[in-house]
Design a protein around this motif. Structure first.
Motif, PDB file in Angstrom:
ATOM      1  N   TYR A  60       0.759  -1.161   0.058  1.00  0.00           N
ATOM      2  CA  TYR A  60      -0.045   0.011   0.012  1.00  0.00           C
ATOM      3  C   TYR A  60       0.705   1.256  -0.154  1.00  0.00           C
ATOM      4  CZ  TYR A  60      -3.349   3.503   1.409  1.00  0.00           C
ATOM      5  OH  TYR A  60      -4.553   4.579   1.421  1.00  0.00           O
ATOM      6  N   GLU A  63       2.543   1.978  -3.291  1.00  0.00           N
ATOM      7  CA  GLU A  63       1.454   2.565  -4.049  1.00  0.00           C
ATOM      8  C   GLU A  63       1.128   3.963  -4.146  1.00  0.00           C
ATOM      9  OE1 GLU A  63      -2.714   0.540  -5.127  1.00  0.00           O
ATOM     10  OE2 GLU A  63      -1.304  -1.031  -4.878  1.00  0.00           O
ATOM     11  N   HIS A  64       1.178   4.456  -2.693  1.00  0.00           N
ATOM     12  CA  HIS A  64       0.603   5.607  -2.123  1.00  0.00           C
ATOM     13  C   HIS A  64       1.594   6.778  -1.795  1.00  0.00           C
ATOM     14  CE1 HIS A  64      -3.813   4.535  -3.116  1.00  0.00           C
ATOM     15  NE2 HIS A  64      -3.481   3.260  -2.565  1.00  0.00           N
ATOM     16  N   ASP A 131     -11.238   7.916   0.167  1.00  0.00           N
ATOM     17  CA  ASP A 131     -11.899   7.481  -0.947  1.00  0.00           C
ATOM     18  C   ASP A 131     -13.368   7.352  -1.140  1.00  0.00           C
ATOM     19  OD1 ASP A 131      -9.251   7.239  -2.033  1.00  0.00           O
ATOM     20  OD2 ASP A 131      -9.214   4.983  -2.094  1.00  0.00           O
ATOM     21  N   TYR A 157      -0.915  12.315   1.150  1.00  0.00           N
ATOM     22  CA  TYR A 157      -1.703  11.540   0.627  1.00  0.00           C
ATOM     23  C   TYR A 157      -2.390  12.287  -0.756  1.00  0.00           C
ATOM     24  CZ  TYR A 157      -5.138   7.892  -0.586  1.00  0.00           C
ATOM     25  OH  TYR A 157      -6.037   6.809  -1.168  1.00  0.00           O
ATOM     26  N   SER A 159      -4.722  11.162  -4.161  1.00  0.00           N
ATOM     27  CA  SER A 159      -5.254  10.102  -4.825  1.00  0.00           C
ATOM     28  C   SER A 159      -6.423  10.555  -5.597  1.00  0.00           C
ATOM     29  CB  SER A 159      -5.844   9.033  -3.861  1.00  0.00           C
ATOM     30  OG  SER A 159      -6.690   8.047  -4.637  1.00  0.00           O
ATOM     31  N   GLN A 162      -9.778  10.197  -4.246  1.00  0.00           N
ATOM     32  CA  GLN A 162     -10.185  10.659  -2.994  1.00  0.00           C
ATOM     33  C   GLN A 162     -11.408  11.576  -3.035  1.00  0.00           C
ATOM     34  OE1 GLN A 162      -6.822  12.942  -1.337  1.00  0.00           O
ATOM     35  NE2 GLN A 162      -7.796  13.212   0.764  1.00  0.00           N
TER      36      GLN A 162
END
Ligand SMILES: C[S@@+](CC[C@H](N)C(=O)[O-])C[C@H]1O[C@@H](n2cnc3c(N)ncnc32)[C@H](O)[C@@H]1O
Length: 249
Positions: A60, A63-64, A131, A157, A159, A162
């Motif tokens: 994880y 990936e982030h 998310d 963070y 994304s 999000q």
């Protein structure tokens, strides 16, 4: 105390409180034996081979571009984890499954709900919850260094998926957390021993009697599920051996 400056948690006081609890329940010799077993396990878990194994939860993070792995936790926090609850992040596939099941079973839109993780560690669930279109997201973590890592993760963070941008980590004891008077999705991944968990649900019962509202509990690895199962204020909606979902009656 919740929300004030973040004092260091004392190792000796944590060990003493842990020992006293067990001694009161099982007797002093049993408590001393369990302390030895726990310390031996701690030493075994500190070998380089075990450390490498803990990086198994780091996909994880790659990936982030965040730091939520249990491998990058210092020895002091790991030892404190023996006396409180060891830090381990929730697997992302399982997390999204739990949220998906809740959504499909009860058909709730998330917009009116506040997502709360008691014992939020480095904040991985807070990132994953963002998310979904929650009203806001709150994590409560006892250990200052894990809380600080969560704050940094929330800051970093990014994304495309999000949907919630109102997230915070609070450093404090989950048993003293005052629940906000809002519909709540409460996430638990074994942050507390039984007495502490009972205190949390007593706080929540009082809060619900003052402000009636919808509350759901997502309980990951529900080792103390009987605390909820025996409680008339809670109805089980669904579950597997890996999690249980409850709704307030
Ligand atoms: C198994 S980890 C779960 C981490 C996170 N909820 C997740 O699912 O990724 C349990 C966490 O509870 C924290 N904890 C233990 N006792 C606590 C307490 N009294 N109040 C708040 N957090 C606590 C531990 O430091 C640890 O980070």
């Amino acid at each position: 105390m919740i929300g004030s400056a973040t004092p260091k948690i004392s190792l000796s006081r944590s060990a003493w409180a842990w020992w006293k609890n067990i001694a009161a329940r099982d007797g002093r010799f049993a408590a001393a034996w369990q302390l030895l077993v726990a310390l031996a396990e701690f030493v075994r878990n500190s070998t380089p081979a075990r450390l490498r194994q803990r990086y198994g939860d780091a996909d994880y993070d790659w990936e982030h571009r965040v730091n939520t792995t249990s491998a990058a936790v210092g020895w002091r926090d790991r030892l404190l984890g023996v006396f409180h609850s060891p830090y381990q992040p929730t697997d992302s596939v399982l997390f999204h499954e739990m949220i998906g099941v809740l959504s499909a079973q009860v058909g709730i839109g998330f917009r009116k709900f506040t997502f709360i993780d008691l014992g939020s560690g480095k904040g991985r669930t807070l990132l994953m919850a963002s998310d979904y279109p929650f009203r806001r997201i709150v994590g409560v973590e006892l250990l200052p260094t894990l809380h600080e890592a969560a704050v940094e993760n929330l800051r970093k963070y990014r994304s495309e998926s999000q949907k919630c941008f109102a997230s915070e980590s609070i450093c404090g004891d989950a048993t003293e957390f005052a629940f906000p008077a809002e519909p709540i999705i409460l996430f638990l991944f074994n942050p507390l021993p039984e007495a502490g968990l009972r205190r949390v649900f007593e706080n929540l019962r009082q809060s619900l009697s003052e402000h009636s509202r919808e509350v759901y509990v997502l309980y990951h690895n529900p080792l103390l599920e009987h605390v909820l199962g025996q409680n008339p204020g809670w109805k089980k909606i669904c579950g597997t051996h890996r999690y249980a979902i409850y709704a307030s009656e």
